[in-house]
Write an enzyme that holds these catalytic residues in place. Structure first.
Site, PDB file in Angstrom:
ATOM      1  CB  SER A  79      -0.923   0.076   1.337  1.00 56.78           C
ATOM      2  OG  SER A  79      -1.960  -0.961   0.913  1.00 56.78           O
ATOM      3  CE  LYS A  82      -4.434   2.009  -0.564  1.00 56.08           C
ATOM      4  NZ  LYS A  82      -4.100   0.689  -0.452  1.00 56.08           N
ATOM      5  CB  SER A 143      -4.266   1.446   3.896  1.00 51.03           C
ATOM      6  OG  SER A 143      -3.540   1.399   2.526  1.00 51.03           O
TER       7      SER A 143
END
Length: 482
Positions: A79, A82, A143
């Site tokens: 993640s 991102k 997230s």
């Protein structure tokens, strides 16, 4: 030509080669334990099973590396991908495409994505308008994969493949030479059950990056868009506040003050975990006027969820080491200075990061002086801090070497001197080798007594090791220069 000194030369060379090889082996053993040693001293002990696969710490102002271990290891950032999506969204805002108050309407597609159990998400309600500022918080803290896609589609007008291409173009522009993106969130496209479509992009592709590249990304993000930290610096956030759709989230960044492993000064940035990447995170911390950026990759294994916490012990230990080892200070004053045997005039004071209680060294290139750093810069696109100088010439000695007329006497003297030199080299090399062997033997014996202890070295073994290396270096110096 074979002379009387040839055997001495051969023996000296062999001894030096053996000593250097043996010394290198021992040095490697010490280096391997370095992180574990300072982690224990820092108060954030790291278990071997949770030692990061890769890590790096840089100065957020200059890009100078203060610590690194396997910084170029290719790894799945999960993640942390991102962060690039947030970067491109902030860039689009800078270009005037939208603002923090712009809203994205929740469609049936987004509602369905939010309900995929395997993805980290938040609740999305059909027809509700979600402000960009709330989408940023949803991306940064829980997230949310659906919020990430909503933000990405706003940037490229729903061209999902176009956004991924944009991610890779930006990575290349920033100098992230070992990074490839296949999706905007860290979850593979196929995991979205056909709701995320990017023609021409491998749906099973797993994003790849390195600790160095992610540090470069974060360096540029904070330099250009420091406001991103307002979305990452709180241990608890509430989105869609004062609406029926409000949700409260606790951060996964347990190094934030107020969280489980709070570290003073940490104010972001992003965590990430996946079956292929284990547990990763990027942290930024500020103490006084000093801000550091840290990247930790590959802590533990996905099957052991303790890695979610242990990554922060490792990260805190490395941050503590960097803050306690280095200091930012004035290294040279404006005006006259003697550097590398040359008299230089600096046009201004020179500041930089240097190890505490050590004398800094400098490099001189094309009229610019910069700090010599063992790790260098995080990227060639980010040059080291420097100051301009001009060299002042000094009158050298006019003494000339005295000629020796008797050539034969010179040759005899030289031959005798060579013989003595090679004998001294041999003695120093043997002595150094014996000391290294003794340090190794004592270390093993102590390790045998202290079973279960990782730290088997003592002041005696370190002294023997240091004296051994010193003897070998002296032998090398004699061999090369005399």
């Amino acid at each position: 030509m074979f002379t009387r000194n040839t055997p001495l030369k051969i023996i000296s060379c062999l001894l030096l080669a053996a000593c250097i090889s043996f010394g290198s082996f021992i040095q490697t053993s010490y280096a391997e334990e370095h992180l574990m040693d300072f982690a224990e001293k820092s108060g954030f002990p790291v278990k071997e099973a949770y030692r990061p696969k890769a890590s790096i710490v840089i100065d957020a102002d200059s890009g100078q590396i203060l610590w690194e271990e396997q910084p170029d290891l290719s790894w799945s950032p999960a993640s942390i991908a991102k962060v690039m999506t947030m970067y491109l969204a902030l860039e689009a805002m800078e270009q005037g495409k939208f603002t923090l108050d712009t809203t994205v309407t929740a469609t049936e597609k987004y509602v369905n994505i939010s309900q995929i159990y395997a993805l980290s998400n938040n609740k999305i309600t059909l027809g509700v308008d979600y402000p960009v500022r709330d989408l940023f918080s949803m991306v940064a803290v829980p997230s949310s994969n659906v919020a990430t896609l909503m933000l990405a589609n706003l940037v490229t007008d729903n061209d999902e493949a176009g956004f991924i291409r944009k991610m890779n173009e930006k990575a290349a522009e920033l100098g992230m030479t070992n990074t490839t993106y296949f999706n905007c969130s860290g979850a593979q496209i196929r995991a979205f059950d056909g709701l995320y479509e990017a023609p021409g992009i491998d749906p099973d592709g797993d994003n790849k990056s390195t600790a160095r590249d992610l540090a470069i990304l974060t360096y540029n993000l904070i330099k250009k868009y420091p406001e991103v930290l307002q979305f990452t610096n709180k241990p608890v956030v509430t989105t869609m506040e004062n609406t029926p759709y409000a949700e409260t989230f606790e951060t996964y960044n347990y190094s934030l003050p107020g969280a489980k492993y709070g570290f003073d000064g940490v104010d972001g940035l992003k965590t990430g975990s996946s079956p292929t990447g284990g547990f990763n995170y990027i942290a930024t911390a500020k103490k006084g006027d000093t801000r550091l950026i840290e990247v930790i990759l590959g802590v533990g294994d996905w099957s052991d969820q303790e890695g979610e916490y242990e990554r922060h012990l490792a990260g805190n230990a490395i941050l503590e080491h960097a803050f306690s080892t280095y200091e930012y200070k004035k290294l040279l004053s404006k005006g006259s200075n003697k550097i590398n045997g040359k008299k230089l005039i600096l046009n201004q004071d020179f500041y930089g990061f240097a190890k505490k209680e050590t004398e800094p060294s400098f490099t001189l290139t094309d009229g610019k002086l910069s700090l010599a750093n063992e790790y260098g810069q995080v990227s060639p696109n980010i040059p080291a801090k420097s100051v301009q100088y001009r060299e002042v010439s000094e009158k050298g000695s006019t003494d000339k070497p005295v000629k020796i007329e008797k050539k034969k006497a010179v040759q005899l003297s030289s031959t005798k001197k060579e013989g003595h030199n090679y004998l001294a080299i041999g003695i120093l090399a043997v002595f150094g080798l014996l000391l290294l062997i003794l340090s190794r033997v004592f270390k093993k014996r102590i390790a045998g007594v202290r079973r279960g202890s990782r730290k088997a070295s003592t002041p005696l073994t370190r002294l023997l090791f240091s004296l051994g290396i010193l003897s070998i270096l002296s032998a090398v110096g004699l061999f090369i220069f005399f």
